[in-house]
Motif scaffolding. Structure first.
Motif, PDB file in Angstrom:
ATOM      1  N   VAL A  41      71.798  19.673  27.202  1.00  0.00           N
ATOM      2  CA  VAL A  41      70.727  19.784  26.213  1.00  0.00           C
ATOM      3  C   VAL A  41      69.525  20.507  26.807  1.00  0.00           C
ATOM      4  CG1 VAL A  41      69.028  18.462  24.886  1.00  0.00           C
ATOM      5  CG2 VAL A  41      71.451  17.834  24.797  1.00  0.00           C
ATOM      6  N   ALA A  42      69.215  20.224  28.070  1.00  0.00           N
ATOM      7  CA  ALA A  42      68.098  20.916  28.728  1.00  0.00           C
ATOM      8  C   ALA A  42      68.337  22.425  28.739  1.00  0.00           C
ATOM      9  CB  ALA A  42      67.933  20.395  30.153  1.00  0.00           C
ATOM     10  N   ARG A  43      69.563  22.827  29.008  1.00  0.00           N
ATOM     11  CA  ARG A  43      69.881  24.263  29.015  1.00  0.00           C
ATOM     12  C   ARG A  43      69.824  24.839  27.603  1.00  0.00           C
ATOM     13  NH1 ARG A  43      75.291  27.204  31.602  1.00  0.00           N
ATOM     14  NH2 ARG A  43      74.837  29.288  30.788  1.00  0.00           N
ATOM     15  N   MET A  44      70.313  24.072  26.631  1.00  0.00           N
ATOM     16  CA  MET A  44      70.261  24.537  25.243  1.00  0.00           C
ATOM     17  C   MET A  44      68.820  24.761  24.804  1.00  0.00           C
ATOM     18  SD  MET A  44      73.140  22.062  23.481  1.00  0.00           S
ATOM     19  CE  MET A  44      74.837  22.046  24.063  1.00  0.00           C
ATOM     20  N   ARG A  45      67.946  23.852  25.175  1.00  0.00           N
ATOM     21  CA  ARG A  45      66.527  24.018  24.827  1.00  0.00           C
ATOM     22  C   ARG A  45      65.970  25.304  25.444  1.00  0.00           C
ATOM     23  NH1 ARG A  45      65.067  18.985  22.654  1.00  0.00           N
ATOM     24  NH2 ARG A  45      65.818  17.175  23.821  1.00  0.00           N
ATOM     25  N   GLU A  46      66.297  25.543  26.720  1.00  0.00           N
ATOM     26  CA  GLU A  46      65.827  26.750  27.410  1.00  0.00           C
ATOM     27  C   GLU A  46      66.284  28.015  26.682  1.00  0.00           C
ATOM     28  OE1 GLU A  46      67.207  26.638  31.403  1.00  0.00           O
ATOM     29  OE2 GLU A  46      66.036  24.863  31.955  1.00  0.00           O
ATOM     30  N   GLU A  47      67.448  27.936  26.050  1.00  0.00           N
ATOM     31  CA  GLU A  47      68.009  29.093  25.359  1.00  0.00           C
ATOM     32  C   GLU A  47      67.570  29.164  23.902  1.00  0.00           C
ATOM     33  OE1 GLU A  47      72.196  28.749  26.064  1.00  0.00           O
ATOM     34  OE2 GLU A  47      72.026  29.219  28.193  1.00  0.00           O
ATOM     35  N   GLY A  48      66.647  28.275  23.525  1.00  0.00           N
ATOM     36  CA  GLY A  48      66.059  28.342  22.189  1.00  0.00           C
ATOM     37  C   GLY A  48      66.872  27.704  21.092  1.00  0.00           C
ATOM     38  N   GLU A  49      67.865  26.885  21.444  1.00  0.00           N
ATOM     39  CA  GLU A  49      68.683  26.235  20.426  1.00  0.00           C
ATOM     40  C   GLU A  49      67.936  25.028  19.834  1.00  0.00           C
ATOM     41  OE1 GLU A  49      71.378  27.434  19.340  1.00  0.00           O
ATOM     42  OE2 GLU A  49      72.101  28.764  20.924  1.00  0.00           O
ATOM     43  N   THR A  50      68.173  24.775  18.554  1.00  0.00           N
ATOM     44  CA  THR A  50      67.642  23.576  17.909  1.00  0.00           C
ATOM     45  C   THR A  50      68.628  22.440  18.138  1.00  0.00           C
ATOM     46  OG1 THR A  50      66.548  24.905  16.201  1.00  0.00           O
ATOM     47  CG2 THR A  50      66.894  22.565  15.733  1.00  0.00           C
ATOM     48  N   ILE A  51      68.144  21.373  18.739  1.00  0.00           N
ATOM     49  CA  ILE A  51      69.035  20.262  19.085  1.00  0.00           C
ATOM     50  C   ILE A  51      69.244  19.370  17.862  1.00  0.00           C
ATOM     51  CG2 ILE A  51      69.401  18.334  20.674  1.00  0.00           C
ATOM     52  CD1 ILE A  51      69.241  21.173  21.946  1.00  0.00           C
TER      53      ILE A  51
END
Length: 799
Positions: free
Chosen positions: A416-426
């Motif tokens: 999730v931390a990486r997804m946030r860095e890549e601009g994904e909406t969790i």
């Protein structure tokens, strides 16, 4: 469950006929109907037939039934089961539908056609008859618009996955009026009788498995184009490396059919409202072009892959998406793939892959990220819980881990931390999990499994009462004793289970030692013993590598000791003073069969492939298999009746000499690997439970162990008969000189050696000559070459 005794299938296409075939597999008489042809074929014209002839009117249904005998892998447990299928047509035989308990509609995927069929069906339908549709995505509620409430109460979707015999998943989709009691009844029937893993779905486009699976395939196609890769390079990542089938992405698409896939993708695209989701299901221009070219996959001879003949034999070419031309296949080379192969567990394997900064890692991360986010976002719409989604993907697409299990495997917080860095909406579900302090979607406490549910709480996962997990029992402290190769586990009710868990469940010293330990422990403290496992296969035989190494070192005393220990262990199972029930499944070969044969009962899974296949590596059975098969085939025969005895020995000789392997548990009875008293379990998850019940029943009935028997043999005269048959095969070119040598050794053992025909010999006598023959063959250079080839290539060498 008890009242579903007869069924009908409307539509005899690929799926309809196969569903009828599986109903017949489990003993349900089935009426298979299709439409009446409007034109005669040329063959029918030549025979002078007319459109009014019954054989013409039933042609399509008959063709569907006939196809069952030709398809591979076979949709039928045995060819004989097809007699339960009665063919007909939807004009002459429609009234017969009033006499069945369950009607399954499997006609063309067209809402209007289905609605018209159900309107007509209700005219002959009687209250109590369950009606279902095998649709893969059409709305269940829309199908029965205009039907009576009573009809709707008995109606639901039952989406089988192809091929129905082998694919575990059955999605059941109630309509708004389906009677909950009838829904529960069908779920139980599908699990118990059909052997299915059932997931209850909501009435949404493509339900659960195809919704997520199709999205995953779409995302993979996009990634292939964006990263400039070919289908073969992508498949190197998206198969076993990610815990998915070997066919990976594009080999799977070729098998499914590109036109079929486009239909499924369009169904989601046309029936969802979210613009972003609509866009995700827009069919790739590459796919459209391939379908225009009629490159549909396996059924058209080419798709993403194309098999061509070369001077060296056959070569598989792969499509280059940039040029739309075929080129030699190649595999993506990446360090992360090598690291994944060396990983000790699937979570370690996935982590090595998705967090790597190379081409394979970037591809795996992108696909995984998108599928996980999509699954979490759609959860509330398509299912009631994460367990249903995970089960659907494991049972329907053969993933080793479902999306939420995969998320746990790669680490929720880290990913999730990486997804946030890549601009994904969790997704909110994931945010709720993390906010609650949870670090994974699943957790285990005191051997019980809990899953995170919508609403922010963990709830215990409801396991089927008959689903016994050996791993869970060990977590609960039920391990009695164990070593690297096997464990003895307390199943409760004073029944123990001997589990094999050596590599490929191959029988070596660890397993033999644990068998001896189990015999002593069960005799002293338990009422019975079950033998089974939880690996993909029950047992592939003895430890071939170990035996080959000893043979190459000419360590004959050690090999002799190993074979004696194996024979003695099997004898201890046969004469244990407690009932012993083997519960085999999957590949049960060589030594695996020899473990089952001396047991008091066998409770086999429906998908059990049993065979004494030692001749494939230049040997004959050495753990008592020859002796046990002779006992089974000659039981009750007058030893002086050579006319009756010799043909029975011939059967054993052919089954072992030709390495016959049953294609199902039911067919195992044909070779007497299973007897009439042995049982077959449709649902593999219920196998250990069923075996436990058999052991308990025998214990309660006052079990007494068998007494040693004397076995009638055909002696020297019968040996010459068997040898002559083998010699004929040699001279006809069907077998090699070394095959003939093996056959003669086998014939000598099965005939009882140098004794007069009709002699009654002891079990130990047969074991001794079996062991001598085994030792002589393993010393042969050509046998050692066969063993080496099998270990290296995984298939037999003919030399």
């Amino acid at each position: 469950m008890a009242r579903i005794k007869k069924a009908a299938v409307l539509g005899a296409g690929v799926m309809g006929a196969a569903i009828a075939g599986h109903l017949a597999n489990v003993g349900i008489p089935t009426l298979l109907l299709d439409i009446v042809p409007r034109e005669l074929t040329e063959k029918e014209k030549e025979k002078g037939l007319t459109l009014s002839d019954r054989v013409v009117r039933n042609r399509l249904a008959q063709a569907g039934k006939d196809r069952l005998f030709k398809e591979k892998p076979s949709p039928l447990f045995t060819k004989e089961t097809a007699h339960l299928i009665q063919v007909g047509n939807m004009e002459d035989d429609f009234d017969k539908l009033a006499g069945v308990d369950w009607i399954i509609e499997v006609v063309v995927e067209n809402l209007k056609i289905k609605q018209d069929l159900f309107a007509r069906l209700e005219q002959v339908w009687k209250p109590g008859i369950i009606v279902s549709s095998n649709t893969s995505g059409i709305s269940i509620n829309q199908m029965v618009e205009g039907r009576s409430e009573e009809f709707k109460k008995h109606f639901m979707g039952t989406h089988f996955f192809n091929p129905p015999r082998y694919m575990k998943l059955l999605e059941i989709i109630p309509n708004a009026s389906t009677d909950p009691a009838i829904l529960d009844e069908m779920k139980a029937f599908a699990e118990e009788v059909l052997g299915k893993g059932v997931v209850i779905c909501k009435d949404t486009p493509n339900f659960i498995a195809n919704r997520i699976g199709t999205y995953g395939l779409q995302i993979t196609l996009q990634a292939m184009e964006e990263l400039g890769l070919g289908p073969d390079e992508v498949d190197a990542v998206t198969g076993r490396a990610m815990g998915r089938p070997k066919s990976a992405t594009f080999r799977t698409l070729d098998l499914v059919g590109l036109d079929t896939f486009i239909h499924v993708a369009n169904n989601v695209h046309d029936n969802v409202e979210d613009p972003e989701e609509k866009q995700a299901f827009v069919v790739s221009p590459i796919l459209k072009k391939m379908v225009e070219n009629k490159w549909l996959g396996e059924k058209s001879g080419q798709g993403f892959y194309k098999k061509v003949k070369t001077d060296a034999g056959k070569e598989i070419l792969a499509l280059d998406p940039k040029t739309m031309e075929y080129r030699p296949s190649k595999k993506l080379k990446a360090r992360s793939l090598d690291q994944a192969k060396r990983a000790k567990s699937l979570p370690e394997q996935l982590q090595a892959l998705v967090y790597a900064d190379d081409a394979a890692g970037k591809l795996a991360w992108y696909i995984t990220k998108k599928v996980l986010i999509y699954s979490a976002n759609r959860l509330h719409e398509i299912a009631d819980d994460i367990v249903s989604v995970d089960q659907a993907m494991k049972w329907g697409f053969n993933w080793e881990l479902g999306p939420f299990e995969m998320w746990d495997a790669i680490g929720v917080e880290k990913s999730v931390a990486r997804m946030r860095e890549e601009g994904e909406t969790i997704p909110k579900l994931v945010e709720d999990l993390l906010a609650s302090g949870g670090k994974s979607f699943y957790k285990t406490d005191a051997g019980k499994r809990y899953a995170f549910y919508v609403g922010g709480k963990f709830s215990e996962v409801n396991e089927h009462d008959k689903a016994i997990s050996l791993a869970r029992l060990k977590e609960q402290g039920k391990l009695i004793k164990g070593n690297k190769g096997a464990s003895l586990i307390d199943l409760g009710d004073d029944i123990a289970c001997l589990e094999f868990h050596s590599p490929k469940q191959a029988i070596g010293a660890d397993i033999l030692n644990m068998i001896n330990t189990a015999v002593k422990e069960v005799s002293a403290n338990y009422r019975g013993l079950v033998i089974s496992a939880e690996a993909p296969n029950f047992c592939v035989g003895a430890n071939l590598m170990l035996m080959l190494m000893e043979a190459q070192d000419h360590n004959w005393p050690e090999i002799d000791l190993m074979v004696r220990q194996f024979q003695n262990a099997m004898g201890s199972l046969r004469y244990l003073d407690r009932p012993v029930v083997a519960a085999p499944y999957g590949m049960t070969l060589g030594g695996g069969v020899e473990v089952c044969l001396p047991c008091d009962r066998i409770q086999a899974a429906a998908e059990t492939y049993m065979g004494l296949v030692e001749v494939g590596v230049g040997l004959i059975p050495g753990g008592g298999g020859n002796k046990e098969m002779l006992i089974r085939w000659t039981e009750g025969v007058d030893p002086n009746d050579r006319v009756a005895l010799q043909p029975l020995v011939n059967h054993v000789f052919m089954a072992i000499g030709q390495a016959k392997v049953s294609t199902s548990g039911l067919e195992a009875r044909k070779y007497k690997f299973l007897r009439s008293c042995d049982g077959i379990t449709a649902n593999r998850d219920h196998l250990i439970y069923d075996a436990k019940q058999v052991a308990l029943g025998m214990a309660k009935a006052g079990y007494q162990p068998p007494q040693p028997v004397r076995i009638p043999v055909v002696g020297e005269t019968g040996y010459n008969v068997l040898k002559l048959g083998a010699y004929g095969l040699l001279k006809s070119g069907y077998i090699s000189e070394h095959d003939y040598k093996i056959a003669c050794k086998l014939a000598y053992v099965l005939s009882g050696g140098d004794v007069p025909e009709g002699t009654l010999v002891t079990e130990q006598y047969l074991l001794d000559i079996e062991r001598e023959a085994f030792l002589s063959l393993i010393g042969e250079p050509k046998t050692q070459a066969r063993m080496q080839y099998m270990l290296a290539k995984g298939k037999p060498l003919r030399n």
